[in-house]
Design a protein around this motif. Structure first.
Motif, PDB file in Angstrom:
ATOM      1  N   SER A  26      -0.555   4.179   4.937  1.00 26.52           N
ATOM      2  CA  SER A  26      -2.053   3.442   5.917  1.00 26.52           C
ATOM      3  C   SER A  26      -2.432   3.035   4.569  1.00 26.52           C
ATOM      4  CB  SER A  26      -2.527   5.903   6.340  1.00 26.52           C
ATOM      5  OG  SER A  26      -2.651   6.063   4.803  1.00 26.52           O
ATOM      6  N   TYR A  27      -2.053   2.601   3.857  1.00 29.95           N
ATOM      7  CA  TYR A  27      -2.686   1.946   2.805  1.00 29.95           C
ATOM      8  C   TYR A  27      -2.448  -0.449   2.991  1.00 29.95           C
ATOM      9  CZ  TYR A  27      -2.870   5.424   0.570  1.00 29.95           C
ATOM     10  OH  TYR A  27      -2.562   6.593  -0.473  1.00 29.95           O
ATOM     11  N   LYS A  28      -4.063  -0.651   2.651  1.00 28.28           N
ATOM     12  CA  LYS A  28      -3.970  -1.787   2.803  1.00 28.28           C
ATOM     13  C   LYS A  28      -3.621  -2.700   2.111  1.00 28.28           C
ATOM     14  CE  LYS A  28      -6.800  -1.275   6.656  1.00 28.28           C
ATOM     15  NZ  LYS A  28      -8.211  -1.898   7.658  1.00 28.28           N
ATOM     16  N   VAL A  29      -2.660  -3.676   1.739  1.00 30.29           N
ATOM     17  CA  VAL A  29      -2.951  -4.778   0.828  1.00 30.29           C
ATOM     18  C   VAL A  29      -3.441  -5.744   1.006  1.00 30.29           C
ATOM     19  CG1 VAL A  29      -0.962  -5.285  -1.319  1.00 30.29           C
ATOM     20  CG2 VAL A  29      -0.782  -2.532  -0.095  1.00 30.29           C
ATOM     21  N   ALA A  30      -3.859  -6.543  -0.217  1.00 30.78           N
ATOM     22  CA  ALA A  30      -4.294  -8.283   0.275  1.00 30.78           C
ATOM     23  C   ALA A  30      -3.534  -8.431  -0.773  1.00 30.78           C
ATOM     24  CB  ALA A  30      -5.431  -8.782  -0.015  1.00 30.78           C
ATOM     25  N   VAL A  98      -5.326  -5.474  -4.118  1.00 30.35           N
ATOM     26  CA  VAL A  98      -5.641  -6.134  -4.589  1.00 30.35           C
ATOM     27  C   VAL A  98      -4.652  -7.305  -5.246  1.00 30.35           C
ATOM     28  CG1 VAL A  98      -7.000  -8.741  -3.959  1.00 30.35           C
ATOM     29  CG2 VAL A  98      -8.173  -6.175  -3.265  1.00 30.35           C
ATOM     30  N   VAL A  99      -4.174  -7.743  -4.717  1.00 32.01           N
ATOM     31  CA  VAL A  99      -2.885  -8.832  -6.000  1.00 32.01           C
ATOM     32  C   VAL A  99      -3.253 -10.028  -6.579  1.00 32.01           C
ATOM     33  CG1 VAL A  99      -0.286  -8.872  -6.690  1.00 32.01           C
ATOM     34  CG2 VAL A  99      -0.892  -6.715  -5.618  1.00 32.01           C
ATOM     35  N   ILE A 100      -3.235 -10.872  -7.256  1.00 34.79           N
ATOM     36  CA  ILE A 100      -4.077 -12.077  -7.313  1.00 34.79           C
ATOM     37  C   ILE A 100      -2.568 -12.802  -7.879  1.00 34.79           C
ATOM     38  CG2 ILE A 100      -5.466 -13.500  -8.245  1.00 34.79           C
ATOM     39  CD1 ILE A 100      -7.507 -10.928  -8.041  1.00 34.79           C
ATOM     40  N   PRO A 101      -2.074 -13.548  -7.470  1.00 32.83           N
ATOM     41  CA  PRO A 101      -1.155 -14.243  -8.008  1.00 32.83           C
ATOM     42  C   PRO A 101      -1.975 -15.761  -7.827  1.00 32.83           C
ATOM     43  CG  PRO A 101      -0.038 -14.340  -6.011  1.00 32.83           C
ATOM     44  CD  PRO A 101      -1.877 -13.187  -5.840  1.00 32.83           C
ATOM     45  N   ALA A 102      -2.347 -16.448  -7.194  1.00 33.46           N
ATOM     46  CA  ALA A 102      -3.779 -17.292  -7.549  1.00 33.46           C
ATOM     47  C   ALA A 102      -3.601 -17.863  -8.113  1.00 33.46           C
ATOM     48  CB  ALA A 102      -4.545 -17.609  -6.754  1.00 33.46           C
ATOM     49  N   ALA A 131     -15.604  -8.473  -6.050  1.00 33.28           N
ATOM     50  CA  ALA A 131     -16.618  -7.338  -6.308  1.00 33.28           C
ATOM     51  C   ALA A 131     -17.679  -7.072  -4.390  1.00 33.28           C
ATOM     52  CB  ALA A 131     -17.056  -7.505  -7.835  1.00 33.28           C
ATOM     53  N   ASP A 132     -17.401  -8.146  -3.754  1.00 31.32           N
ATOM     54  CA  ASP A 132     -18.288  -8.002  -2.863  1.00 31.32           C
ATOM     55  C   ASP A 132     -17.667  -7.322  -1.238  1.00 31.32           C
ATOM     56  OD1 ASP A 132     -20.520  -9.251  -4.248  1.00 31.32           O
ATOM     57  OD2 ASP A 132     -19.692 -11.569  -3.734  1.00 31.32           O
ATOM     58  N   ASN A 133     -15.873  -7.153  -0.931  1.00 34.37           N
ATOM     59  CA  ASN A 133     -15.969  -6.827  -0.224  1.00 34.37           C
ATOM     60  C   ASN A 133     -14.613  -5.462   0.053  1.00 34.37           C
ATOM     61  OD1 ASN A 133     -16.535  -9.036   1.886  1.00 34.37           O
ATOM     62  ND2 ASN A 133     -15.745 -10.502   0.101  1.00 34.37           N
ATOM     63  N   CYS A 134     -14.564  -5.385  -1.207  1.00 31.76           N
ATOM     64  CA  CYS A 134     -14.041  -3.980  -1.756  1.00 31.76           C
ATOM     65  C   CYS A 134     -13.678  -3.705  -3.524  1.00 31.76           C
ATOM     66  CB  CYS A 134     -12.140  -4.209  -0.990  1.00 31.76           C
ATOM     67  SG  CYS A 134     -11.359  -5.936  -2.350  1.00 31.76           S
ATOM     68  N   PRO A 135     -15.137  -3.236  -3.342  1.00 32.91           N
ATOM     69  CA  PRO A 135     -15.196  -3.455  -4.922  1.00 32.91           C
ATOM     70  C   PRO A 135     -13.653  -1.723  -5.098  1.00 32.91           C
ATOM     71  CG  PRO A 135     -17.093  -3.092  -3.720  1.00 32.91           C
ATOM     72  CD  PRO A 135     -15.851  -3.103  -3.584  1.00 32.91           C
ATOM     73  N   ASP A 136     -13.448  -1.193  -4.768  1.00 29.57           N
ATOM     74  CA  ASP A 136     -13.632   0.232  -5.560  1.00 29.57           C
ATOM     75  C   ASP A 136     -11.662  -0.132  -4.981  1.00 29.57           C
ATOM     76  OD1 ASP A 136     -15.392   1.640  -5.033  1.00 29.57           O
ATOM     77  OD2 ASP A 136     -15.444   2.318  -3.224  1.00 29.57           O
ATOM     78  N   ALA A 137     -10.794  -0.895  -4.570  1.00 31.55           N
ATOM     79  CA  ALA A 137      -9.794  -1.904  -4.783  1.00 31.55           C
ATOM     80  C   ALA A 137      -8.918  -1.702  -6.086  1.00 31.55           C
ATOM     81  CB  ALA A 137      -9.646  -2.887  -3.963  1.00 31.55           C
ATOM     82  N   PHE A 138      -8.064  -1.615  -6.556  1.00 30.87           N
ATOM     83  CA  PHE A 138      -7.559  -1.299  -7.887  1.00 30.87           C
ATOM     84  C   PHE A 138      -6.975  -3.408  -7.197  1.00 30.87           C
ATOM     85  CE2 PHE A 138      -4.301   3.002  -8.477  1.00 30.87           C
ATOM     86  CZ  PHE A 138      -5.347   3.576  -8.235  1.00 30.87           C
ATOM     87  N   ILE A 139      -6.927  -3.838  -8.552  1.00 29.74           N
ATOM     88  CA  ILE A 139      -6.722  -4.977  -9.001  1.00 29.74           C
ATOM     89  C   ILE A 139      -5.825  -5.948  -9.772  1.00 29.74           C
ATOM     90  CG2 ILE A 139      -7.928  -7.435  -9.357  1.00 29.74           C
ATOM     91  CD1 ILE A 139     -11.102  -5.709  -8.678  1.00 29.74           C
ATOM     92  N   HIS A 140      -4.845  -6.212  -9.647  1.00 23.66           N
ATOM     93  CA  HIS A 140      -3.569  -6.220  -9.958  1.00 23.66           C
ATOM     94  C   HIS A 140      -4.094  -8.092 -10.006  1.00 23.66           C
ATOM     95  CE1 HIS A 140      -1.047  -3.185  -8.268  1.00 23.66           C
ATOM     96  NE2 HIS A 140      -1.919  -2.733  -8.373  1.00 23.66           N
ATOM     97  N   ILE A 141      -3.728  -8.257 -11.795  1.00 23.20           N
ATOM     98  CA  ILE A 141      -4.332  -9.909 -11.664  1.00 23.20           C
ATOM     99  C   ILE A 141      -2.449 -10.492 -12.647  1.00 23.20           C
ATOM    100  CG2 ILE A 141      -5.477 -11.899 -12.896  1.00 23.20           C
ATOM    101  CD1 ILE A 141      -6.901 -10.376 -12.164  1.00 23.20           C
ATOM    102  N   ILE A 142      -2.447 -11.273 -11.891  1.00 23.75           N
ATOM    103  CA  ILE A 142      -0.936 -11.732 -11.826  1.00 23.75           C
ATOM    104  C   ILE A 142      -1.390 -13.272 -12.869  1.00 23.75           C
ATOM    105  CG2 ILE A 142       1.497 -12.775 -11.500  1.00 23.75           C
ATOM    106  CD1 ILE A 142       1.156 -10.611  -8.731  1.00 23.75           C
ATOM    107  N   ALA A 254       8.138 -11.871  -8.307  1.00 24.57           N
ATOM    108  CA  ALA A 254       7.240 -10.935  -7.216  1.00 24.57           C
ATOM    109  C   ALA A 254       7.815  -9.436  -7.066  1.00 24.57           C
ATOM    110  CB  ALA A 254       8.467 -11.824  -6.181  1.00 24.57           C
ATOM    111  N   TYR A 255       9.432  -9.498  -7.475  1.00 24.87           N
ATOM    112  CA  TYR A 255      10.001  -8.297  -8.052  1.00 24.87           C
ATOM    113  C   TYR A 255       9.187  -7.242  -8.704  1.00 24.87           C
ATOM    114  CZ  TYR A 255      13.692  -4.370  -9.425  1.00 24.87           C
ATOM    115  OH  TYR A 255      13.703  -3.371  -9.395  1.00 24.87           O
ATOM    116  N   ALA A 256       8.904  -7.601  -9.812  1.00 24.14           N
ATOM    117  CA  ALA A 256       8.204  -6.490 -10.815  1.00 24.14           C
ATOM    118  C   ALA A 256       6.809  -6.456  -9.651  1.00 24.14           C
ATOM    119  CB  ALA A 256       8.258  -7.572 -11.963  1.00 24.14           C
ATOM    120  N   ALA A 257       5.875  -7.527  -9.867  1.00 27.92           N
ATOM    121  CA  ALA A 257       4.939  -6.915  -8.804  1.00 27.92           C
ATOM    122  C   ALA A 257       4.608  -5.765  -7.724  1.00 27.92           C
ATOM    123  CB  ALA A 257       3.524  -8.638  -8.233  1.00 27.92           C
TER     124      ALA A 257
END
Ligand code: NAD
Ligand code: LMR
Length: 342
Positions: A26-30, A98-102, A131-142, A254-257
């Motif tokens: 049931s988890y949502k990932v962006a 939230v995963v950020i590879p941008a 911060a504005d929309n999902c401040p409780d999420a885990f944030i993964h910076i790539i 991608a494998y590691a992330a």
């Protein structure tokens, strides 16, 4: 036992016959930057996870086709696409990770720090939306340079009043994946058993594999330590040179992330035995951010594995001291840049 690999988990999951129809999934990932070289294979791998119910793919362009393509895989996650700044908030609502590879990858001859100017502002904008929309999420910076983009993200979250240092992660899993692979190759070990902690940061000499802490215990000659350390530190450059101008590591990344996402979801799901290396706010050293092994739990970082930094070899101790000035400068550069922007 310390785990970290996606493979044993997948095997474990398939032993539970009801797992795929269990509402636990049931988890949502962006993924922000989902149409890119990392984003596309990462989206595919996350779509394979039985723990994911919704996969939100965001990019500034070209994401519709990626989402349509991946959505045809018959795994539980529902795939939604979001294009451009106006759709960014909706891509983040209700998201757990939230995963950020941008951002821009380097070309041969560039350092990761050469990406600072362009990627700093991309990360800043995206983290403001997080911060504005999902401040409780885990944030993964790539997005590189990770040594600076994570401190930038921390400053943005602080400005927004939602900074939780336990939930902001620089993704250094690829350094561990590489270290495990190269050590297993060198020593003829079964890869599945090898776990090398990698500490410090994610650029050049700031990447410090602690080979003396390899699990299970392995002995190395001084030459092997030297050679393996340099190979692990330069592995990103090695891939970039082989790709000859067509980007940097994307598939192994991608494998590691995906492994780091899976570990985070397992931690959120209550698995009490999840350990990963990550670049996080830390007081293990005098530096405010430092990569080390951490225990992950429902609220993010639950503990730092400080024992990895005890009883280092002379080589490791010297390398640790040598990396600190560069890492400190990268952290300060990130903080200064985030603080001066309105
Ligand atoms: P890429 O150019 O193939 O993809 C980047 C994607 O980001 C593109 O689809 C682009 O449209 C998107 N993008 C750009 N600006 C955006 C914005 N404002 N919002 C959303 N999306 C945006 O690059 P890549 O090879 O996927 O690499 C991405 C980043 O990851 C680079 O900075 C690279 O250095 C870094 N990287 C980090 C590691 C690590 O270990 N942490 C490993 C490999 C690559
Ligand atoms: C890597 O380690 O592969 C990434 O940081 C990409 C790069 O620029 O080397």
């Amino acid at each position: 036992a310390l785990r970290g690999s996606v493979v044993p988990k997948a095997q474990k999951s398939s032993q539970k016959s009801q797992y795929h129809v269990n509402p636990l999934a049931s988890y949502k990932v962006a993924i922000l930057g989902a149409a890119g070289g990392i984003g596309q294979p990462l989206a595919l791998l996350v779509k394979m996870s039985p723990l994911v119910s919704a996969l939100h793919l965001y990019d500034i362009a070209n994401v519709k086709g990626v989402a349509a393509d991946i959505s045809h895989c018959n795994t539980p996650a529902q795939v939604l696409d979001f294009t451009g700044a106006s759709e960014l908030p909706n891509s983040l609502k209700g998201v757990d990770v939230v995963v950020i590879p941008a951002g821009v990858p380097r070309k041969p001859g560039m350092t990761r720090d050469d990406l600072f100017n362009i990627n700093a502002s991309i990360v800043k904008n995206l983290v403001e939306a997080v911060a504005d929309n999902c401040p409780d999420a885990f944030i993964h910076i790539i997005s590189n340079p990770v040594n600076s983009t994570v401190p930038i993200a921390a400053e943005i979250l602080k400005k927004k009043g939602v900074y939780d240092p336990k939930k902001l992660f620089g993704v250094t899993t690829l350094d561990v994946v590489r270290a495990n692979t190269f050590v297993a190759q060198k020593k003829n070990l079964k890869l599945i058993d090898v776990d090398v902690p990698v500490v410090g940061g994610h650029a050049g000499i700031t990447i410090l594999p602690l080979l003396s802490k390899t699990n299970p215990s392995v002995s190395f000659t001084d030459e092997e330590v030297q050679e393996l350390t340099v190979r692990i530190q330069n592995a990103g450059t090695e891939v970039g040179e082989e790709r000859a101008g067509a980007g940097s590591a994307t598939l192994s990344m991608a494998y590691a992330a995906a492994r780091f996402v899976e570990s985070s979801l397992r931690a959120l799901d209550g698995d009490a035995d999840v350990y990963e290396c990550s670049y996080v706010q830390s007081d293990l050293t005098e530096l405010p951010f430092f990569a080390s092994r951490v225990k992950l739990g429902r609220k993010g970082v639950e503990a730092f594995i400080s024992s990895d930094l005890q009883g280092l070899t002379t080589f490791e101790q010297e390398a640790l001291e040598a990396l600190k000035p560069e890492l400190k400068a990268s952290i300060e550069k990130g903080i200064a840049s985030a603080q001066k922007q309105p």
